[in-house]
Design an enzyme around this catalytic site. Structure first.
Site, PDB file in Angstrom:
ATOM      1  N   HIS A 119      46.799  42.497  30.417  1.00 56.39           N
ATOM      2  CA  HIS A 119      46.733  43.937  30.243  1.00 56.39           C
ATOM      3  C   HIS A 119      47.714  44.046  30.493  1.00 56.39           C
ATOM      4  O   HIS A 119      48.265  45.792  30.338  1.00 56.39           O
ATOM      5  CB  HIS A 119      45.390  43.429  31.787  1.00 56.39           C
ATOM      6  CG  HIS A 119      43.807  43.538  30.846  1.00 56.39           C
ATOM      7  ND1 HIS A 119      43.398  41.959  30.540  1.00 56.39           N
ATOM      8  CD2 HIS A 119      42.748  44.535  30.516  1.00 56.39           C
ATOM      9  CE1 HIS A 119      42.521  42.743  30.265  1.00 56.39           C
ATOM     10  NE2 HIS A 119      41.859  43.596  30.478  1.00 56.39           N
ATOM     11  N   HIS A 158      44.780  37.548  38.417  1.00 54.70           N
ATOM     12  CA  HIS A 158      46.162  37.511  38.741  1.00 54.70           C
ATOM     13  C   HIS A 158      46.933  37.692  40.193  1.00 54.70           C
ATOM     14  O   HIS A 158      46.155  38.204  41.122  1.00 54.70           O
ATOM     15  CB  HIS A 158      46.391  38.809  38.039  1.00 54.70           C
ATOM     16  CG  HIS A 158      46.525  38.219  36.725  1.00 54.70           C
ATOM     17  ND1 HIS A 158      46.781  37.615  35.967  1.00 54.70           N
ATOM     18  CD2 HIS A 158      45.845  38.695  35.689  1.00 54.70           C
ATOM     19  CE1 HIS A 158      46.476  37.854  34.892  1.00 54.70           C
ATOM     20  NE2 HIS A 158      45.920  38.477  34.140  1.00 54.70           N
TER      21      HIS A 158
END
Length: 184
Positions: A119, A158
């Site tokens: 992303h 993440h």
């Protein structure tokens, strides 16, 4: 001796990365923060980039075709590199990290591994490409890209270094594409 020093450095880096992740993720427990992070992350999903290009072309914005070419080429570079890195490095996501306990992500990630953040890489392809063509947009685009990266940490999928790697991948892919097209 060199290998020992490198191993110690990597261990310290991993410790810092995990500690920073835990500090940030601990702040995501409120519904408002979790929902904000979710929607910020969603703003970096692929279909919205197509919508952005269509909007620029429909509104006949100056250099819309150049932006389209730049984005297509940058994504054509970024995506295979992202897949190669992610499937070669195979870094566990925070939920699966051995040294972290009781981490439950707010979302289910789309794949198994965490490094780099896809992303964030995609967001920085857009940030860099648009900023090269429309320099006045740099600051708001940088803020958006950074918030996308932060949202991925806040969602629990993440580590901070995944975000930095995604940023680097996105920026470098766009700069390479811009160089190829003679824009930069």
């Amino acid at each position: 001796m060199y290998n020992e020093a490198a191993a110690m450095l990597l261990k310290r880096l991993e410790y810092w990365d995990h500690a920073f992740f835990c500090r940030l993720f601990a702040r995501s427990s409120s519904q408002v923060m979790a929902k904000s992070s979710y929607w910020l992350s969603k703003s970096a999903d692929g279909p919205l980039y197509l919508l952005l290009v269509l909007l620029l072309l429909m509104l006949d914005v100056a250099d819309a075709w150049l932006v389209t070419q730049l984005l297509l080429l940058a994504f054509a570079l970024e995506l295979p590199l992202y897949l190669l890195l992610k499937n070669s490095i195979k870094r566990a996501r925070p939920e699966q990290a051995v040294s972290l306990h009781r981490i439950v992500a707010h979302i289910i990630p789309s794949d198994t591994f965490s490094l780099p953040s896809g992303h964030t890489a995609a967001a920085f392809v857009v940030v860099t490409s648009l900023s090269l063509i429309y320099p006045a947009c740099l600051l708001p685009l940088l803020c958006w890209g950074a918030l996308v990266g932060l949202s991925r940490v806040m969602l629990g999928v993440h580590f901070p270094l995944d975000i930095l790697a995604g940023m680097a991948l996105g920026v470098l892919s766009s700069l390479a594409a811009a160089n190829w097209l003679g824009v930069w």
